[in-house]
Each structure stands twice: as C-alpha cells, then as structure tokens.
Design an enzyme around this catalytic site. Sequence first.
Site, PDB file in Angstrom:
ATOM      1  CB  CYS A 162       6.058  -4.544   2.309  1.00 39.64           C
ATOM      2  SG  CYS A 162       4.705  -5.693   2.022  1.00 39.64           S
ATOM      3  CG  HIS A 294       8.214  -2.067  -2.606  1.00 37.92           C
ATOM      4  ND1 HIS A 294       8.747  -2.549  -1.423  1.00 37.92           N
ATOM      5  CD2 HIS A 294       6.930  -2.498  -2.640  1.00 37.92           C
ATOM      6  CE1 HIS A 294       7.820  -3.239  -0.774  1.00 37.92           C
ATOM      7  NE2 HIS A 294       6.719  -3.229  -1.494  1.00 37.92           N
ATOM      8  CD  GLU A 305       9.375   0.922  -6.797  1.00 38.60           C
ATOM      9  OE1 GLU A 305      10.329   1.191  -6.059  1.00 38.60           O
ATOM     10  OE2 GLU A 305       8.915  -0.243  -6.938  1.00 38.60           O
ATOM     11  CE  LYS A 326      10.107  -6.481  -2.267  1.00 40.14           C
ATOM     12  NZ  LYS A 326      10.876  -5.215  -2.250  1.00 40.14           N
ATOM     13  CG  HIS A 331       7.807  -8.847  -0.834  1.00 40.05           C
ATOM     14  ND1 HIS A 331       8.368  -8.253   0.270  1.00 40.05           N
ATOM     15  CD2 HIS A 331       6.804  -8.013  -1.226  1.00 40.05           C
ATOM     16  CE1 HIS A 331       7.740  -7.129   0.532  1.00 40.05           C
ATOM     17  NE2 HIS A 331       6.791  -6.958  -0.364  1.00 40.05           N
ATOM     18  CG  PHE A 390      -0.490  -4.735   1.404  1.00 41.65           C
ATOM     19  CD1 PHE A 390      -0.366  -4.271   0.104  1.00 41.65           C
ATOM     20  CD2 PHE A 390      -0.718  -6.090   1.592  1.00 41.65           C
ATOM     21  CE1 PHE A 390      -0.477  -5.116  -0.980  1.00 41.65           C
ATOM     22  CE2 PHE A 390      -0.818  -6.954   0.512  1.00 41.65           C
ATOM     23  CZ  PHE A 390      -0.710  -6.469  -0.775  1.00 41.65           C
TER      24      PHE A 390
END
Length: 402
Positions: A162, A294, A305, A326, A331, A390
């Site tokens: 990502c 994010h 976050e 998003k 995403h 990830f």
Amino acid sequence: MRRVVITGAGTINPLGADVPATLSAMRAGRCGIGALDIPDVDRLSIQIGGQIKDYDETAHFNRQQIALYDRFTQFTLLAARQAITQSGLHFSGGLADRSGVVLGTSGGGLNTQDENYRAVYEAGKNRVHPFIVPKLMNNAAASHVSMEWNLRGPSFTVATACASSNHAMGQAFNMIRSGMTEVIVTGGSEAMLCFGGIKAWEGLRVMSRDACRPFSATRNGMVQGEGAGVFVFEEYEHAKARGAEILCEVAGFAMTSDASDIVMPSKQGAARAIAGALADAKLDADQVGYINAHGTGTAANDKTECSAVADVFGAHADQLMISSTKSMHGHLIGATGAVELLACIMALRDGVIAPTIGYEEPDPECALDVVPNEARDARVDVALTNAFAFGGLNAVLALRKH
C-alpha cells in the site's frame, strides 16, 4: 540540494477519468464505491469496491496494444498522457536521457494472471498467449510509459504493497534532488478488482461489506479500489526556465520500517516517517495545515495513525485537518498514495480540503479534525500524505504551496 516541483498530473480512478473530474468529486464528497461488476461476483462475500465503471479499453487502445496491456498498464498510460500533456514537456536529446519513470504497483498485471490461471486450471487449456509474461510483470506499465514518451533515463517499478506509489514518488524526488535526473514521470497504478484479487483480500478479514468509514466509531473495514495517478516531477530551475505551470513543490520525504509485524501497524514506525518527512523538508510541525491520511477504515490503522500524528504534532495536532479520501475512492493499494496526492494539491492550490465521507460517530481514539462528510475551505501552505503498508513499510511525502 536541488528543488523539485510538480508540473503535470493525470489520473483515472473511481471518482473520475481525469484530474478536474476527480477534484470536483472530492469537493462534492461523492462516493465512487458501489456494487462490483466482475465475473463470478456472486461467489464473493465482499461484493463492493471502488471500480472504474463504463471503462471501454477499445476506446483508448487498438487490438495489438490490448494484447500487451493489462488493465493496470492501461490506467497508467492514460494518466501519464494527461500528466505529460499538462507539463508541456517534449522528450528528445539530452532531456530524454535525463528523464525516467518510477512507478508503484502492488499486484501488477493481476487481471492477466487471474484470467490465465482460469484458462489453464479451470478451462483446461494447455496454451496461453506468448505475451502473458510481458503483460503481467510489475514493470510493464513503467516500461510502456518510457517507450511511449522516449524516456531513456532511470526507469523502474516499486512494489511495497500500500506504500508503493509513495515510495516511488519519494525515489523520484530524491533522484531529481540529487542531480541524477531532470524529470521523472512517477506515481502508481493498480487493478486488483478481479475474482482472485478480491478473494485473496477476503482472507484477511479486514474488508467492509457496505462502506469505507475511516475514523468513525462505526467503521468496519476497508474497501478495495482501482486506478492510477501519475505526475511529472521536475527540477525547479528547469521548470522555471521554460515557464512551466507549477502545481506545488515536493519539499521532503521519509521512509521507515516498523520491523515488528507483517500486518499490524506500529505507531512508532509511522511517527518516525512523519517526523522524518518534516525534518527532510526543514519544516516545523506547526507549519503543516493538512494531512492526507492513510485512513483505511480498519480499527488497527485508524487509531494507530491518529496516535502517531498526535505524538509528532503535540498541541498542534488539534489545529490540523486530516482526512481520508479512501472513503470516496476506496483503497487503491499500490496506487493509493498517487491518487491521494491530488487531494494535497487541491488543498495547496485551491484551498479546498477533501472530506472524510461516511463519518457517523466520533471515536475517542481518533479525536482529530477529520473533516467529516463535507469539504472545507482553508488556506494551507504545507501538506503531508501518509502511506503505511503491510510489512510495516512507511512512506510520507511533504508538499509545499508554490
């Protein structure tokens, strides 16, 4: 160190087929997430996504090109055309040699892979098209952009889940700043909305069945999307000398690794990336007005976050605007940072902050100004864009109003 600016932008994503349409949708808080239209969708437990609807590849590419271009490559080429056209650059001679392509993607030609696994294992075919490997390889999009535009300098693909496009844009920034290149076409692309791509994500049990609601106490997971965002990063004096329109300045970049867990995010890793981008840009925390988060809509990401932002910004965190687009486009995995960079450009150039839509109920662990549901007019001189992948790989870009 040389300065780096953005002189062109292009996109195709669930909100629009170009930058003006995308920014208009962001201003309106329009949701591009809906029911998926793919083969065997009835076999999926997750049946929504940020899908680019009414897309006709034959309107953009001929039969020979379609045989070579996976969907993620097609998206990249369309976005690159917009960006390079806006920049007004023509690549020949020495400039071509000092211009390159750095793009991010996570899955690469996943549609091609999915279709051909089906052909071999389900339909029992013994032969596949001879161009399957060049079509599905992760560097296909970067290679085709370099060939179409005669970009003969450094060109490669970054694959860090990502954070792919943020890492790609960060490398482009550093290559120009160091003097290695004059121009880099950069950003990212993803097209994972095929049966296998969605089925794989289902296994993680982080997907929402109804909507992406970042930072809301009622959030229940992320939603996949697809698309591309491509930009022209250019050395400032080069752009200035030719009278180019400058969209904004890329001021700093940092990347960190959590070195802790393959899927669970780390507050410390995220905070180090945010603080590193500020330090690299020689900016004080109180100069930042907006952060494109994010903001995936998962409990683990959102609270981590927000906690990282609070740690880095201290008392100024209460003055920050932080939103996740998003909630509108989903995403986009390897392309997500690139499309989200558009929201930062809109904040810096137009003074419009894209909202976090779908926000229903405050979460005490996300007690920041998340610009809920409606866009906001505000003057912003510095913006950050976060990407936390990830594998614990974090990449943050700092942008300054020009």
